[in-house]
Write an enzyme that holds these catalytic residues in place. Structure first.
Site, mmCIF file in Angstrom:
data_model
loop_
_atom_site.group_PDB
_atom_site.id
_atom_site.type_symbol
_atom_site.label_atom_id
_atom_site.label_comp_id
_atom_site.label_asym_id
_atom_site.label_seq_id
_atom_site.Cartn_x
_atom_site.Cartn_y
_atom_site.Cartn_z
ATOM 1 N N SER B 46 0.874 -1.169 0.000
ATOM 2 C CA SER B 46 0.000 0.000 0.000
ATOM 3 C C SER B 46 0.912 1.220 0.000
ATOM 4 C CB SER B 46 -0.908 -0.017 1.232
ATOM 5 O OG SER B 46 -1.905 0.973 1.097
ATOM 6 N N GLU B 47 0.755 2.093 -0.996
ATOM 7 C CA GLU B 47 1.776 3.105 -1.233
ATOM 8 C C GLU B 47 1.841 4.189 -0.160
ATOM 9 O OE1 GLU B 47 -0.825 2.562 -3.219
ATOM 10 O OE2 GLU B 47 -1.644 4.428 -4.069
ATOM 11 N N ASN B 48 0.892 4.192 0.769
ATOM 12 C CA ASN B 48 1.037 5.124 1.888
ATOM 13 C C ASN B 48 2.064 4.629 2.910
ATOM 14 O OD1 ASN B 48 -1.032 3.147 2.319
ATOM 15 N ND2 ASN B 48 -1.602 4.201 4.201
#
Lengths: 232, 219, 219, 232
Positions: B46-48
């Site tokens: 998840s790119e966060n």
């Protein structure tokens, strides 16, 4: 090197109208709630805010938008709130949209003393307008400049009086990057401990980057999208 | 019969290989996680700032400090790691994420993608989409073949502002599976009961049809 | 009387200000840590990845995983942090280290410094010196005024390969304290008993002498 | 995502003659002792080694120098051993010296997918020869390229079977940077634990960067400069 200040009010009191401020957080996760509240109370105006998002109508940076304190947002994704949209459409608010990874890396570049970085994000799109394109090994990249922010305001889970910070889970997000990037960096933490308490191997932001730190209070930590499954 | 969103996700899940690190975008791509084949071990990024994303938490177990890139409350799996957003996009740019699945408004037969902006409408931003499409080694787009007006979304050239150029490798639509090749969209599979003629009629970009086109198989 | 190495370190220590983050090079600069004035709180950075360096360990307490940039076994003080080499030089480049103290073979009256290579001799490398001199906001050089042959090391131009250009701000030698100004070396203090004439004679670069030059004071 | 291999022998067995390999460590601190021993035993030759230092005569990369396995060293500080000097002076060994921060940042750039970075280190010196100089805001910087290494070999304190790594004290140094930078990265650890054991907030290198991991044995951890003070 004690960096402790009393509270949010004291931490933000010298932030002038027209300042450029970075705000840590992704959505409402890991945002500096106390400092935002203090800025709303203080009424500082004409701010340029560098933040991945712009909060919601009644929380986060949205609270500052309600008070018309924000002149410009530099973000990757905005508009989760109606007042934002109204101000944008009426021309009261300026918005610069940049890719999320570019946003993060431009913060990092500032913290690492690198004036510019290269990223392929946005090549061939309107984001590339006016930017230098450079080919390395057959692939095109945009040159993007390090941010230059007067203040960075971040939220950590734990911190010590020397300014060393530890983040929790995905509340880390942009916080350590912005912590490195402010000319003055203010950190609010859920728990402030004496220097020497944190494990020196397990610190996410070294205190050298932090100028002021205080223990925040009454964290609401609002959830933007509550998704759950039934108990098994 | 055109595929449901769930079936699109299910078909994309068949593209997963054991050992893949995968980034799933918001919408249909998120559903792919529900159809990971047995015996296939993948790690969701998840790119966060998370590797090792798990399912939604049980009621009462939500942690406001633990969300995905869609800002949904989630959980983690054993072996998960948290990191900052620069490292997250760093590993994406460095090609360490094996597969990215995301949605699109339009895809061109050259692999250009548009999925972030409709002129005249409120623009919310590109989030991490431009970084992902510019960096990923392998991009599969999950999309409807046509828009609600019945116009093809697989075009000779995108009409909307681009998210990235020449990056899409494969499309799984409600009608078909297509590879994006230098020569155009290459039809690989049809949705059950959907004819090649229908796909042809609904694909505005250059379409390559070679030999018999099999129907998709769902287990 | 020319200063001893310890006295050079002691004089440099008077330049420390409360709250400084300081990087001390190998040799005389390392000794500065022994003379930090009372009431002055400084944090020592070691560029191999540590903020908050402490003194050498007591016998038997050496930890092979805990060394400084000179590869010496050390300890840490409360509030210390470990980090990787990129972040270490990142904070240096970003100007977060307030003062760098290092040795030199030659310094020019423009602030150029040479301290890493003697042509014809085995070259060991620049280590972190080039990064430090190119990045530090404030650089003090600790050095002997002359080489063993009696030749001045404070020159109109360096003869040895450079480490960095126009970066040195101040020199504390065995004979004098000098600021490096756009006009040349500005004499600030003399070592006790050393005459202005001697300093003049031993400074090949441009030397500025204005008014009475006081002797250094040691507590 | 299990990355575990049996031991050093298995981990390095496909490294071919002529490979470019990064070795973590600063001096003898935090070096991958087991893999170096395995490479010496395997006799792989013609190697280009990217490592801050080159070990001492009878330890670290010095062991590979003794066996004449190294064609080229890319380092910031070398020559703590006689054999190194002999080979260098006789022309058997090629050496490229680059500033320590540049070395570190070129590793990081590779791990972050950035083709090049800008640093002021070396401007106006012989290090700048042939390099592009660019002025940002009145200051000159050199453009330096990301490293391109076939293998990276690093040493961590703890690791899990998914390849997640934790380093101890200043043994961290170049290890996390090189771990990100190898096309194939091999990690040896003092203690290998099952995935899920390490705190996900406290991992220095995410396993996505690691291809092979094993628990090393018989760590000597030689001290290069033993400096002590008398007991108080």
């Amino acid at each position: 090197m004690n960096k402790q200040v009393l509270n949010a009010t004291e931490a933000v009191k010298d932030i002038p109208d027209g300042a450029t401020i970075m705000f840590g957080g992704f959505g409402l996760c890991g945002i500096p709630e106390n400092c935002i509240a203090a800025l709303v109370k203080q009424g500082t105006k004409g701010l340029t805010c560098i933040s991945n998002n712009a909060g919601v109508d009644d929380f986060g940076i949205g609270l500052m938008l309600q008070q018309k304190q924000v002149k410009k947002m530099i973000s990757s994704y905005v508009g989760e709130n109606a007042e934002f949209e109204r101000q944008l459409l009426s021309g009261e608010l300026e918005v610069e949209l940049i890719p999320q990874g570019t946003l993060a890396t431009r913060c990092m570049a500032a913290g690492y003393g690198m004036p510019a970085i290269y990223t392929p994000a946005g090549v061939g799109t309107e984001v590339a307008a006016g930017k230098e394109v450079r080919n390395f090994d057959g692939k095109d990249y945009l040159m993007e400049y390090a941010f230059d922010a007067d203040f960075a305001i971040v939220k950590a889970w734990k911190g010590d009086t020397d300014g060393n910070l530890v983040y929790k889970a995905t509340a880390r997000n942009f916080n350590p990057l912005m912590a490195m990037a402010g000319k003055i960096t203010i950190a609010e933490v859920e728990e402030l401990v004496p220097a020497g308490t944190l494990d020196p191997d397990m610190i996410h932001t070294p205190g050298i980057y932090i100028h002021r730190i205080f223990q925040g209070e009454k964290y609401e930590k609002r959830i933007e999208q509550r998704t759950v499954q039934k108990k098994a | 019969m055109a595929l449901t969103k769930e079936q699109i996700a299910q078909r994309i899940a068949k593209e997963l290989r054991d050992g893949y690190y995968v980034n799933l975008g918001i919408g249909i791509p998120t559903l792919v996680a529900n159809y990971i084949p047995a015996g296939i071990n993948v790690v969701l990024q998840s790119e966060n700032g998370l590797l090792g994303m798990g399912p939604f938490p049980e009621e009462g177990q939500e942690d406001p400090d633990l969300i995905n890139a869609g800002k949904q409350t989630i959980t983690t799996v054993p072996g998960s790691v948290f990191f900052d957003s620069a490292l997250s996009f760093g590993m994406i740019r460095a090609g360490k994420v094996d597969l990215t699945v995301l949605g699109a408004m339009e895809v061109s037969d050259q692999g250009d993608i548009a999925n972030w902006k409709i002129p005249g409408k409120m623009v919310k931003g590109m989030g991490g989409a431009m970084d992902l499409v510019a960096s990923a080694k392998n991009i599969i787009v999950a999309m409807m073949h046509s828009n609600p007006k019945g116009e093809s979304k697989l075009l000779p050239a995108c009409t909307l502002p681009l998210t990235g150029v020449r990056c899409v490798k494969k499309i799984v639509s409600d009608l078909a599976v297509l590879d994006v090749t230098p020569e155009g969209f290459k039809l690989l599979e049809r949705a059950p009961g959907v004819t090649v003629e229908e796909i042809k009629a609904k694909t505005a970009g250059k379409l390559i049809i070679e030999g018999e086109i099999p129907e998709m198989v769902f287990n």
